[in-house]
Write an enzyme that holds these catalytic residues in place. Structure first.
Site, PDB file in Angstrom:
ATOM      1  N   HIS A  65       0.833  -1.198   0.000  1.00 54.57           N
ATOM      2  CA  HIS A  65       0.000   0.000   0.000  1.00 54.57           C
ATOM      3  C   HIS A  65       0.873   1.256   0.000  1.00 54.57           C
ATOM      4  O   HIS A  65       2.092   1.192   0.177  1.00 54.57           O
ATOM      5  CB  HIS A  65      -0.928  -0.015   1.210  1.00 54.57           C
ATOM      6  CG  HIS A  65      -2.018  -1.036   1.107  1.00 54.57           C
ATOM      7  ND1 HIS A  65      -3.023  -1.165   2.034  1.00 54.57           N
ATOM      8  CD2 HIS A  65      -2.263  -2.000   0.170  1.00 54.57           C
ATOM      9  CE1 HIS A  65      -3.843  -2.143   1.684  1.00 54.57           C
ATOM     10  NE2 HIS A  65      -3.398  -2.666   0.553  1.00 54.57           N
ATOM     11  N   GLU A 100       1.288   3.667   2.123  1.00 57.92           N
ATOM     12  CA  GLU A 100       2.030   3.949   3.351  1.00 57.92           C
ATOM     13  C   GLU A 100       3.334   3.155   3.410  1.00 57.92           C
ATOM     14  O   GLU A 100       4.365   3.663   3.861  1.00 57.92           O
ATOM     15  CB  GLU A 100       1.170   3.609   4.578  1.00 57.92           C
ATOM     16  CG  GLU A 100      -0.115   4.421   4.677  1.00 57.92           C
ATOM     17  CD  GLU A 100      -1.310   3.731   4.057  1.00 57.92           C
ATOM     18  OE1 GLU A 100      -2.405   3.854   4.611  1.00 57.92           O
ATOM     19  OE2 GLU A 100      -1.135   3.060   3.008  1.00 57.92           O
ATOM     20  N   CYS A 139      -1.537  -1.492   7.383  1.00 55.32           N
ATOM     21  CA  CYS A 139      -0.677  -0.312   7.315  1.00 55.32           C
ATOM     22  C   CYS A 139      -0.557   0.365   8.679  1.00 55.32           C
ATOM     23  O   CYS A 139       0.438   1.028   8.959  1.00 55.32           O
ATOM     24  CB  CYS A 139      -1.219   0.670   6.284  1.00 55.32           C
ATOM     25  SG  CYS A 139      -1.069   0.068   4.592  1.00 55.32           S
ATOM     26  N   THR A 150     -27.020  10.272 -33.170  1.00 51.85           N
ATOM     27  CA  THR A 150     -25.827   9.437 -33.010  1.00 51.85           C
ATOM     28  C   THR A 150     -25.391   8.728 -34.285  1.00 51.85           C
ATOM     29  O   THR A 150     -24.289   8.193 -34.348  1.00 51.85           O
ATOM     30  CB  THR A 150     -26.073   8.370 -31.933  1.00 51.85           C
ATOM     31  OG1 THR A 150     -27.166   7.530 -32.347  1.00 51.85           O
ATOM     32  CG2 THR A 150     -26.412   9.013 -30.598  1.00 51.85           C
ATOM     33  N   ALA A 205     -29.584   7.658 -40.686  1.00 52.82           N
ATOM     34  CA  ALA A 205     -30.654   6.654 -40.761  1.00 52.82           C
ATOM     35  C   ALA A 205     -30.130   5.317 -41.269  1.00 52.82           C
ATOM     36  O   ALA A 205     -30.629   4.249 -40.892  1.00 52.82           O
ATOM     37  CB  ALA A 205     -31.773   7.160 -41.660  1.00 52.82           C
ATOM     38  N   ASP A 238     -21.056  -3.303 -35.004  1.00 46.48           N
ATOM     39  CA  ASP A 238     -19.770  -2.631 -35.192  1.00 46.48           C
ATOM     40  C   ASP A 238     -18.557  -3.543 -35.033  1.00 46.48           C
ATOM     41  O   ASP A 238     -17.455  -3.152 -35.412  1.00 46.48           O
ATOM     42  CB  ASP A 238     -19.633  -1.468 -34.196  1.00 46.48           C
ATOM     43  CG  ASP A 238     -20.748  -0.441 -34.336  1.00 46.48           C
ATOM     44  OD1 ASP A 238     -21.305  -0.332 -35.449  1.00 46.48           O
ATOM     45  OD2 ASP A 238     -21.057   0.244 -33.340  1.00 46.48           O
ATOM     46  N   LEU A 240     -13.213  -2.720 -28.108  1.00 46.47           N
ATOM     47  CA  LEU A 240     -13.447  -2.136 -26.782  1.00 46.47           C
ATOM     48  C   LEU A 240     -12.253  -2.331 -25.848  1.00 46.47           C
ATOM     49  O   LEU A 240     -12.388  -2.734 -24.692  1.00 46.47           O
ATOM     50  CB  LEU A 240     -14.721  -2.687 -26.144  1.00 46.47           C
ATOM     51  CG  LEU A 240     -16.050  -2.182 -26.737  1.00 46.47           C
ATOM     52  CD1 LEU A 240     -17.221  -2.680 -25.917  1.00 46.47           C
ATOM     53  CD2 LEU A 240     -16.083  -0.661 -26.823  1.00 46.47           C
ATOM     54  N   SER A 257     -28.453 -11.567 -24.096  1.00 47.68           N
ATOM     55  CA  SER A 257     -29.500 -12.448 -23.570  1.00 47.68           C
ATOM     56  C   SER A 257     -29.928 -13.519 -24.571  1.00 47.68           C
ATOM     57  O   SER A 257     -30.499 -14.537 -24.184  1.00 47.68           O
ATOM     58  CB  SER A 257     -30.712 -11.616 -23.140  1.00 47.68           C
ATOM     59  OG  SER A 257     -31.199 -10.846 -24.216  1.00 47.68           O
TER      60      SER A 257
END
Length: 367
Positions: free
Chosen positions: A50, A52, A84, A161, A164, A200, A204, A234
């Site tokens: 960590h 510290e 710590c 976005t 059409a 697309d 990612l 799904s």
């Protein structure tokens, strides 16, 4: 003012861990003696020392009688690393200034109490809002069990976005896309839908070459952590040959039924029940919280974006606006069926507005 100066330094150090510490929080520590910084450090990765400990190692014997500035309450429990608190007490630190208490129930004030019992002068609350902002994902998960969700949208001036026909590359500028890489890199996971994958075929991933030079200097390419990619699928439409499955790092599928096809070892399935004919997003987020996912960056189409908004799951909107108009036939920003009254509309407030190349980036949080 001296306390603020050293805590600001500790917060700046803590920021260096924002790409790598998940699921742990970002923590920085500065040790000061006689007006001089004698040790400093930050938490770099889960399972490693960590902040510290790094600072105490640097300070050595000079830590005795010194003041430790730490952005998060020192831990008092045995996890993957020793407490710590024990290290600070053993080093003979005289004073500890913590920015915020740890929301982790395993710590929750116990660390500060333990330091006080050892005779150390303890205070907390200095620059707390800055520390909380740095760990908003960790805080949200500890307090609610849910990850912090950022929904990224890119649109024209008239809120469109894509054309059409579906053409959308590229509405926003290269500068905006580089900005997205930085925000992706800070996220624990990236969420999308099967519809986006089928349309697309995105990777990612975080592209190291598109990060700014300062970030590249801090994080060589071999140290880059790829966020977990999560796909809501799904109907089991995504296949093992899609690009998102072939990338470095893990890909998780949220499904309503098992998929019997052969998948790489880096693929994991979460079975989520349905709610009103769709995968239950609330249950999904609860499950991701249980998997210690602190923050989720969402890049998806209008259907998933709208569903997350209607479920009240979005903590922050990040909207890139390009200075162009696409017209009324172009595709909208979010699908929000059933809205009839202004009072029913999801409400947000502006947190930050900034220029990114020719575009504008809006940061909004829940009202």
């Amino acid at each position: 003012m001296q306390d603020e100066y050293y805590m600001a330094r500790a917060l700046k150090l803590a920021q260096r861990g924002r790409f790598t510490t998940h699921p742990n929080p970002n923590v920085g520590c500065v040790i000061v003696k006689d007006g001089e910084i004698v040790g400093e450090g930050y938490h770099q990765r889960a399972g490693e020392p960590h902040a510290e400990v790094h600072a105490l190692r640097m300070a050595g014997e000079k830590a005795k009688g010194a003041t430790a500035y730490v952005t998060l309450e020192p831990c008092s429990h045995h996890g993957r690393t020793p407490p710590c608190c024990d290290a600070l007490i053993a080093a003979g630190v005289a004073r500890v200034v913590a920015s915020m208490q740890d929301p982790n129930p395993q710590v929750a004030g116990r660390g500060l109490y333990r330091l006080q019992q050892a005779g150390i002068d303890v205070s907390h609350g200095l620059m707390m809002s800055e520390a909380e902002q740095l760990n908003k994902g960790f805080l949200k998960r500890m307090r609610t069990g849910f990850p912090y969700i950022q929904l990224k949208l890119g649109a024209s001036l008239d809120g469109r976005t894509a054309m059409a026909s579906g053409e959308s590359q590229w509405i926003t500028s290269p500068q905006a896309r580089r900005d997205v890489q930085l925000l992706r890199a800070q996220s624990h996971a990236i969420l999308t839908s099967s519809a986006t994958v089928l349309a697309d075929d995105p990777a990612l991933t975080v592209r190291w070459s598109e990060l700014d030079e300062q970030t590249q200097a801090l994080y060589p390419q071999q140290n880059l952590r790829q966020p977990i990619r999560i796909v809501i699928d799904s109907q089991n439409r995504v296949t093992p040959v899609h690009r998102i499955v072939q990338q470095p790092g893990e890909t998780w599928f949220a499904r309503t039924q098992e998929d019997s096809r052969e998948w790489p070892e880096t693929v994991r399935t979460l079975l989520i029940p349905e709610h009103k004919g769709h995968l239950d997003l609330v249950v999904l987020m609860m499950q991701l919280g249980k998997q210690q996912i602190n923050s989720i960056w969402v890049e998806a189409g209008p259907t998933l974006a709208g569903a997350l908004l209607q479920a009240g799951l979005v903590d922050e909107l990040i909207v890139y606006i390009a200075p162009k108009l696409l017209g009324s036939d172009a595709r909208g920003l979010c699908t929000l069926p059933g809205l009839e009254k202004l009072a029913d509309a999801p409400q947000f407030k502006f947190k930050e507005i900034r220029h990114v190349g020719p575009d504008v980036c809006l940061h909004l949080v829940g009202a």
